[in-house]
Design a protein around this motif. Structure first.
Motif: not given
Lengths: 244, 244
Positions: A74-81
């Motif tokens: 879930k880290i990429p989506v959370a950071l990218n947002s």
């Protein structure tokens, strides 16, 4: 505690390089801010190395240790947002606690894009170097190969750097032609400050007939920065892979 | 008097489209200013058609008549030295006096770039549309083919336009997959206002399962804009060729 590796793509155009500094926005700073928002903790984000202002990355690697329980996928989506659109986390991988983006790296691959035509490129003018006069690509290809091997690259580094050991091994160094575009690709176990840009600048001067391809071994042997070519501008350079 | 055709590449990101207007900088305006500096005369620069704000061109075509004696092959270099780097004249060709960039055009080819992955593209975020959820490309390919032929495209055009004849012929309409990227390519004898963007928006909804590919002929037949899909954003669209 977990050790998370991030793979990062960025357009360096609007940043003062990777490393946090006082006088401008950097990529490391943007990512640290996003990690803090997601994990509610300060993060020490370790990059595989710095990239200069304007240099791009297809796959920079960095890692940070965290007590957060957020699932790794879930880290990429959370950071990218939270990140600007010109910085994207393309992957996050949980590593052993010993993994260190910089010290664990076995090598890096860089690319440099040159557009060789009369008019340049309206769409990519800040992503590749425009050279108007026709380059002799065959000479440049011969020159590129002569960087392969283990050499002291003092002549191809910015002077007065604090690095003592200037010996590096180049595994691959080649030029591909795609229409009007030359793509230089170099794979080494490490690179000195400005080294890829000075190698590219030298190869451009080879293509212009100002430096003989065959003189590259003697330029290397001279350890004299003055003998090598110009430093090619940052905006044509891409960190394309960090190898572990 | 000579009639000069220009072939133009541009990044539309920083412009209010092709056509000169009061409220912002346009591509036509920038080129007219450069022509005036080079030829010392006002030029009436006729484009093959407008492109909206943010739309790019790989090879827009335009022409102007001039009394200037500058050799045709020197025109690109002269104009490019005065133009911003995101507008490039890639060719200049002397045509017969009858040639008219818009009325002589037999067709146009547009491309639309969609990046279909979780994170988008740091390097091309303003050059392609990011769709995060996986699109069904096979359905989109089937849908794309159903636009081929001669149809009244009222359902795929912005309403209330002054164009009376809304019949256009589509010769080619297909989707290519390159890694994470879908490239839609459409060749027609002409396009209504927003037509490519509404076709792309409809195909995206086909890929998302919201519109059935097989319903495209009935959407066309309905002449009802409400039945077609969303208007895809301008920044993924490229005018790639004007055919004469």
């Amino acid at each position: 505690m977990r050790n998370i590796q991030l793979i990062i793509e960025y357009d360096g155009t609007n940043y003062c390089g990777w490393q946090i500094q006082k006088n401008g926005v950097t990529i490391q700073e943007e990512i640290c801010r996003a990690i803090k928002q997601v994990t509610k903790q300060e993060a020490n984000l370790i990059g595989s190395g710095r990239t200069d202002a304007g240099v791009h990355a297809l796959a920079q690697s960095a890692n940070f240790k965290t007590l957060s329980t957020i699932p790794t996928n879930k880290i990429p989506v959370a950071l990218n947002s939270l990140l600007p659109k010109d910085i994207r986390i393309t992957n996050a991988i949980e590593k052993s606690m010993e993994f260190h983006s910089r010290y664990s790296a076995l090598g890096k691959i860089y690319q440099y894009r040159i557009i060789n035509n009369e008019y340049g490129s309206a769409l990519d003018w800040h992503r590749c170097l425009h050279v108007r006069h026709k380059l002799n690509v065959e000479k440049m290809k011969r020159g590129a190969e002569l960087f392969i091997g283990t050499h002291d690259f003092t002549a191809f580094s910015r002077e007065n750097t604090s690095v003592v050991n200037k010996v590096r091994t180049i595994f691959q160094s080649q030029i591909e032609v795609k229409g009007d575009e030359l793509v230089f690709r170099i794979h080494g176990n490490g690179f000195l400050y400005n080294m890829v840009r000075v190698i590219v600048g030298t190869l451009i001067e080879v293509g212009q007939g100002r430096i003989e391809a065959e003189s590259i071994p003697s330029i290397i042997a001279s350890k004299d920065r003055e003998k090598a070519g110009i430093t090619a501008p940052a905006y044509g350079l891409y960190l394309s892979e960090v190898l572990y």
